[in-house]
Design a protein around this motif. Structure first.
Motif, PDB file in Angstrom:
ATOM      1  N   THR A 195      -9.599 -46.436  21.345  1.00 33.03           N
ATOM      2  CA  THR A 195      -9.537 -45.099  20.753  1.00 33.03           C
ATOM      3  C   THR A 195     -10.019 -44.039  21.737  1.00 33.03           C
ATOM      4  O   THR A 195      -9.891 -42.843  21.463  1.00 33.03           O
ATOM      5  CB  THR A 195     -10.443 -44.980  19.515  1.00 33.03           C
ATOM      6  N   ASP A 232     -18.363 -48.984  14.505  1.00 30.03           N
ATOM      7  CA  ASP A 232     -17.235 -49.912  14.380  1.00 30.03           C
ATOM      8  C   ASP A 232     -16.181 -49.355  13.438  1.00 30.03           C
ATOM      9  O   ASP A 232     -16.501 -48.845  12.365  1.00 30.03           O
ATOM     10  CB  ASP A 232     -17.714 -51.269  13.865  1.00 30.03           C
ATOM     11  N   GLY A 233     -14.915 -49.489  13.850  1.00 30.93           N
ATOM     12  CA  GLY A 233     -13.830 -49.001  13.010  1.00 30.93           C
ATOM     13  C   GLY A 233     -13.323 -47.642  13.446  1.00 30.93           C
ATOM     14  O   GLY A 233     -12.173 -47.320  13.200  1.00 30.93           O
ATOM     15  N   ARG A 234     -14.237 -46.837  14.093  1.00 33.20           N
ATOM     16  CA  ARG A 234     -13.834 -45.515  14.611  1.00 33.20           C
ATOM     17  C   ARG A 234     -12.923 -44.743  13.644  1.00 33.20           C
ATOM     18  O   ARG A 234     -13.358 -44.330  12.582  1.00 33.20           O
ATOM     19  CB  ARG A 234     -13.111 -45.655  15.968  1.00 33.20           C
ATOM     20  N   ASN A 235     -11.640 -44.615  14.006  1.00 32.16           N
ATOM     21  CA  ASN A 235     -10.730 -43.782  13.220  1.00 32.16           C
ATOM     22  C   ASN A 235     -10.503 -44.323  11.813  1.00 32.16           C
ATOM     23  O   ASN A 235     -10.199 -43.551  10.900  1.00 32.16           O
ATOM     24  CB  ASN A 235      -9.388 -43.621  13.938  1.00 32.16           C
ATOM     25  N   THR A 249     -17.589 -41.761  13.455  1.00 29.22           N
ATOM     26  CA  THR A 249     -16.645 -41.839  14.574  1.00 29.22           C
ATOM     27  C   THR A 249     -17.143 -42.695  15.725  1.00 29.22           C
ATOM     28  O   THR A 249     -16.350 -43.137  16.541  1.00 29.22           O
ATOM     29  CB  THR A 249     -16.333 -40.438  15.153  1.00 29.22           C
ATOM     30  N   THR A 279     -14.031 -49.188  23.859  1.00 25.49           N
ATOM     31  CA  THR A 279     -13.582 -48.086  23.011  1.00 25.49           C
ATOM     32  C   THR A 279     -12.737 -48.516  21.819  1.00 25.49           C
ATOM     33  O   THR A 279     -12.262 -47.666  21.067  1.00 25.49           O
ATOM     34  CB  THR A 279     -12.745 -47.073  23.814  1.00 25.49           C
ATOM     35  N   GLN A 280     -12.487 -49.809  21.624  1.00 25.38           N
ATOM     36  CA  GLN A 280     -11.570 -50.253  20.572  1.00 25.38           C
ATOM     37  C   GLN A 280     -10.242 -49.490  20.676  1.00 25.38           C
ATOM     38  O   GLN A 280      -9.622 -49.135  19.675  1.00 25.38           O
ATOM     39  CB  GLN A 280     -12.190 -50.074  19.176  1.00 25.38           C
ATOM     40  N   PRO A 282     -11.577 -39.919  17.266  1.00 30.46           N
ATOM     41  CA  PRO A 282     -11.151 -40.808  16.176  1.00 30.46           C
ATOM     42  C   PRO A 282     -10.745 -40.037  14.915  1.00 30.46           C
ATOM     43  O   PRO A 282      -9.847 -40.470  14.188  1.00 30.46           O
ATOM     44  CB  PRO A 282     -12.388 -41.670  15.923  1.00 30.46           C
ATOM     45  N   THR A 302     -13.161 -43.653  22.443  1.00 33.85           N
ATOM     46  CA  THR A 302     -14.558 -43.359  22.104  1.00 33.85           C
ATOM     47  C   THR A 302     -15.429 -44.594  22.318  1.00 33.85           C
ATOM     48  O   THR A 302     -15.210 -45.606  21.668  1.00 33.85           O
ATOM     49  CB  THR A 302     -14.660 -42.890  20.651  1.00 33.85           C
ATOM     50  N   LEU A 316      -7.244 -39.061  15.322  1.00 30.76           N
ATOM     51  CA  LEU A 316      -6.347 -40.205  15.099  1.00 30.76           C
ATOM     52  C   LEU A 316      -6.131 -40.421  13.613  1.00 30.76           C
ATOM     53  O   LEU A 316      -5.011 -40.699  13.165  1.00 30.76           O
ATOM     54  CB  LEU A 316      -6.933 -41.474  15.735  1.00 30.76           C
ATOM     55  N   GLN A 373     -18.743 -47.238  22.334  1.00 31.39           N
ATOM     56  CA  GLN A 373     -19.566 -47.739  21.227  1.00 31.39           C
ATOM     57  C   GLN A 373     -20.943 -47.073  21.302  1.00 31.39           C
ATOM     58  O   GLN A 373     -21.932 -47.704  21.641  1.00 31.39           O
ATOM     59  CB  GLN A 373     -19.688 -49.271  21.347  1.00 31.39           C
ATOM     60  N   SER A 392     -22.791 -46.054  18.873  1.00 34.72           N
ATOM     61  CA  SER A 392     -23.706 -46.480  17.809  1.00 34.72           C
ATOM     62  C   SER A 392     -23.318 -47.851  17.296  1.00 34.72           C
ATOM     63  O   SER A 392     -22.138 -48.126  17.099  1.00 34.72           O
ATOM     64  CB  SER A 392     -23.676 -45.486  16.639  1.00 34.72           C
ATOM     65  N   GLY A 393     -24.341 -48.671  17.059  1.00 39.16           N
ATOM     66  CA  GLY A 393     -24.092 -49.980  16.486  1.00 39.16           C
ATOM     67  C   GLY A 393     -23.741 -51.018  17.530  1.00 39.16           C
ATOM     68  O   GLY A 393     -22.704 -51.652  17.448  1.00 39.16           O
TER      69      GLY A 393
END
Lengths: 136, 460
Positions: free
Chosen positions: A98, B264-267, B261, A95-96, B125, A100, B128, A102, A104-105
């Motif tokens: 967060t 990669d990078g989400r928020n 969201t 979820t990095q 995200p 959420t 956030l 992964q 997508s990608g």
């Protein structure tokens, strides 16, 4: 047999939404979601015939889905499974930090699996938690 | 005589269309026709006719079979399981009304639970980023009446919010947008040529996962600096042209979705999008909006912010004050670290829509599902409690994607004996109070309560 690393996204489609509202055990849901959209160029490269089964493997699992030509253009290198039971067999839960996953990608390998059978939504989910009572 | 009910709300996507007409049978138990809705909404209303809908709670027996049990027994099991758990997780709430969300807040507080909603795997995200950077937004009516440039960044409303473009964003003729679509310039940013991209005047087919770079390039151009010849797979000329369209807009509207969201990078993607919106406001009027998913997924954000001060990932285990830290207190992270010992799924389907490894972790503990229909979660649950369907046989308040509250109607009589979410949760709360020998203070404070059965518990 060739193996190529592709970038996978899981997204919505109206067929998936319409089928979901009929019920997740409805045959429409099976038809709408147990598919993987792959660019015809990639299919050629991978030795996949359209409308045959393929095995999609990610860092955290694998699933058998039917390869079809994209209903909405997908560039080479990108593959798409509609969100739902089949997609979430291979979605990495990272979820990095967060909350959420992964969705997508994430990298997957896709290989032909013509003789493998598609599993139903119930078999996949109940099977993964040890509750599946049906046959193999 | 069949009855035509107008002004019906559709309990599916974040567009929360409230212009549906539903023709119901004279005894108000069957949906005959649905007008104005998209196919998803139509299927949803017709599915309520399904004669196999569950009418009694179903409990899994030690031998793995399923047995129907009375509601009293299910409520008792629900209350005892929550009280026995050290850290229960209550998740869902995309698809129920605000009354139900408020009722579960009382239970979560009593149980010392973690309270989370579908935002956690969807627009969490975006929250956030809003905490970091603000949310320069507007309502959908403003987009309809004013927006002459509409940007769909990482979203595909033709499939996910089917009537969004015809009700709010592209086709309607608004007060200052009398020529409708002819007056609007539509920009789509998506790695696929989606059906939304096919509608757009400009389609930026960027490399998947490179949205942040593209936002950066847009902002760099906006601020008058040079950029490389190609960013995220898009030519410099196309970027400059798109920025120019947005800058020259009279009212620029940016919608964003899972393309930002979930990747990669989400928020940080949203963060950059909000910064770009603020930058654009130096040149024109620009507004940004999250394409919220379910018809009432903005609801828990509103209700729980008002109850606890936090929109999602709310840890109530301290008992006296709430704590929120997505990444620590989110459903997926808690599940993957095995930090919860009871899972309650309400108005969502964690079985189908969580990554399967998270489901496997959650299934190690008691697993309770509250849902009107059979779904993947209900089919692996220890206890499945059916409830009425908000927006179909239960009325209530819902919040649209722009946080506008809409009163939804009931078009059908509910199944006999089947409670609404709110009634069920109030009864569970009352049972928890009985077991712990405490006063149901929140119910006593509730003006229109149906429970507790004792009308004045404070005196007894």
């Amino acid at each position: 047999m060739s193996k190529v690393i592709m970038n996978m996204i899981t997204q919505r489609s109206i067929e998936e939404g319409a089928a979901m509202e009929k019920g997740k055990t409805n045959p429409d849901y099976f038809d709408a979601c147990s598919i993987c959209e792959i660019n015809p160029e990639d299919m050629k490269k991978l030795g996949i015939w359209k409308n045959t089964n393929v095995r999609v493997t990610s860092e955290c699992g694998s699933v058998i889905v039917k390869a079809i030509e994209p209903t909405q253009f997908c560039p080479p290198g990108l593959a798409h499974i509609r969100q739902g039971v089949w997609a979430n067999q291979v979605v990495p839960p990272r979820t990095q930090s967060t909350g959420t996953p992964q969705y997508s990608g994430f990298p997957v390998t896709i290989e032909p699996a013509i003789n493998e059978k598609l599993k139903t939504a119930l078999e996949l989910v109940q099977g993964s938690v040890g509750l599946w009572k049906g046959g193999k | 005589m069949p009855k035509l009910i107008t002004g019906v709300g559709c309990p599916y996507c974040g567009s929360s269309c409230d212009d549906l007409e539903v023709l119901v049978s004279d005894d108000e138990t069957k949906v005959l026709e649905v007008h104005n809705s998209c196919i998803i909404g139509s299927n949803l209303f017709h599915h309520a006719n399904d004669p196999t809908r569950p009418r009694l709670p179903r409990q899994r027996q030690p031998d793995g079979s399923i047995k129907e049990i009375p509601y009293e027994e299910a409520i008792d099991y629900f209350a005892k399981t929550l009280l026995a758990a050290k850290k229960p997780l209550i998740y869902g709430f995309g698809s129920t009304n605000c009354e139900g969300m408020s009722a579960i807040g009382r239970i979560a507080e009593k149980a010392g639970a973690v309270l989370d909603n579908c935002a956690t795997i969807c627009h969490g995200p975006s929250f956030l980023a809003m905490f970091d950077n603000g949310y320069p937004s507007c309502t959908l009516g403003e987009a309809k009446n004013r927006a002459d440039v509409v940007v769909f960044w990482g979203c595909n409303p033709m499939h996910a919010h089917p009537r969004h473009t015809s009700r709010y964003s592209i086709f309607p003729r608004g007060y200052f947008t009398g020529k409708g679509q002819m007056q609007r310039t539509v920009i789509s940013v998506d790695p696929r040529e989606t059906d939304t991209a096919k509608l757009a005047d400009v389609h930026l087919m960027l490399d998947q996962g490179h949205d942040y770079e593209l936002f950066d390039a847009f902002r760099t151009v906006l601020r008058g600096h040079d950029i490389p010849d190609k960013v995220a797979g898009i030519d410099k000329e196309t970027i400059i042209k798109s920025v120019d369209i947005m800058k020259k807009a009279r009212f620029c509207m940016i919608f964003f979705g899972m393309g930002c969201t979930h990747t990669d990078g989400r928020n940080h993607n949203i963060d950059a999008a909000i910064s770009m919106t603020r930058d654009l406001n130096d040149h024109t009027k620009c507004s940004i909006m999250a394409m919220r998913g379910h018809y009432n997924i903005a609801g828990p954000g509103q209700v729980w912010s008002w109850q606890f001060g936090f929109p999602y990932c709310i840890d109530l285990s301290k008992g006296t004050h709430a704590h929120m830290n997505p990444g620590e207190t989110s459903s997926i992270d808690l599940a993957m670290r095995d930090e919860v010992d009871c899972f309650v799924n309400v108005g969502a389907d964690a079985g189908a829509h969580f990554p399967i490894q998270a489901v496997q972790h959650l299934k190690k503990h008691p697993f309770i599902v509250v849902d009107p229909n059979f779904n993947m979660a209900s089919e692996i649950a220890d206890l499945h409690i059916p409830v009425r369907i908000a927006g179909v046989d239960e009325p209530g308040v819902v919040y649209r994607m722009d946080n506008v509250p809409i009163q939804f109607k009931a078009v059908l009589k509910g199944l006999p004996g089947v409670p609404s979410d709110e009634e069920l949760f109030d009864r569970v709360y009352e049972r928890m109070c009985e077991i712990t020998l405490t006063q149901p203070i929140w119910l006593a404070a509730k003006e229109n309560r149906k429970y507790p059965h004792n009308t004045n518990p404070m005196v007894s």
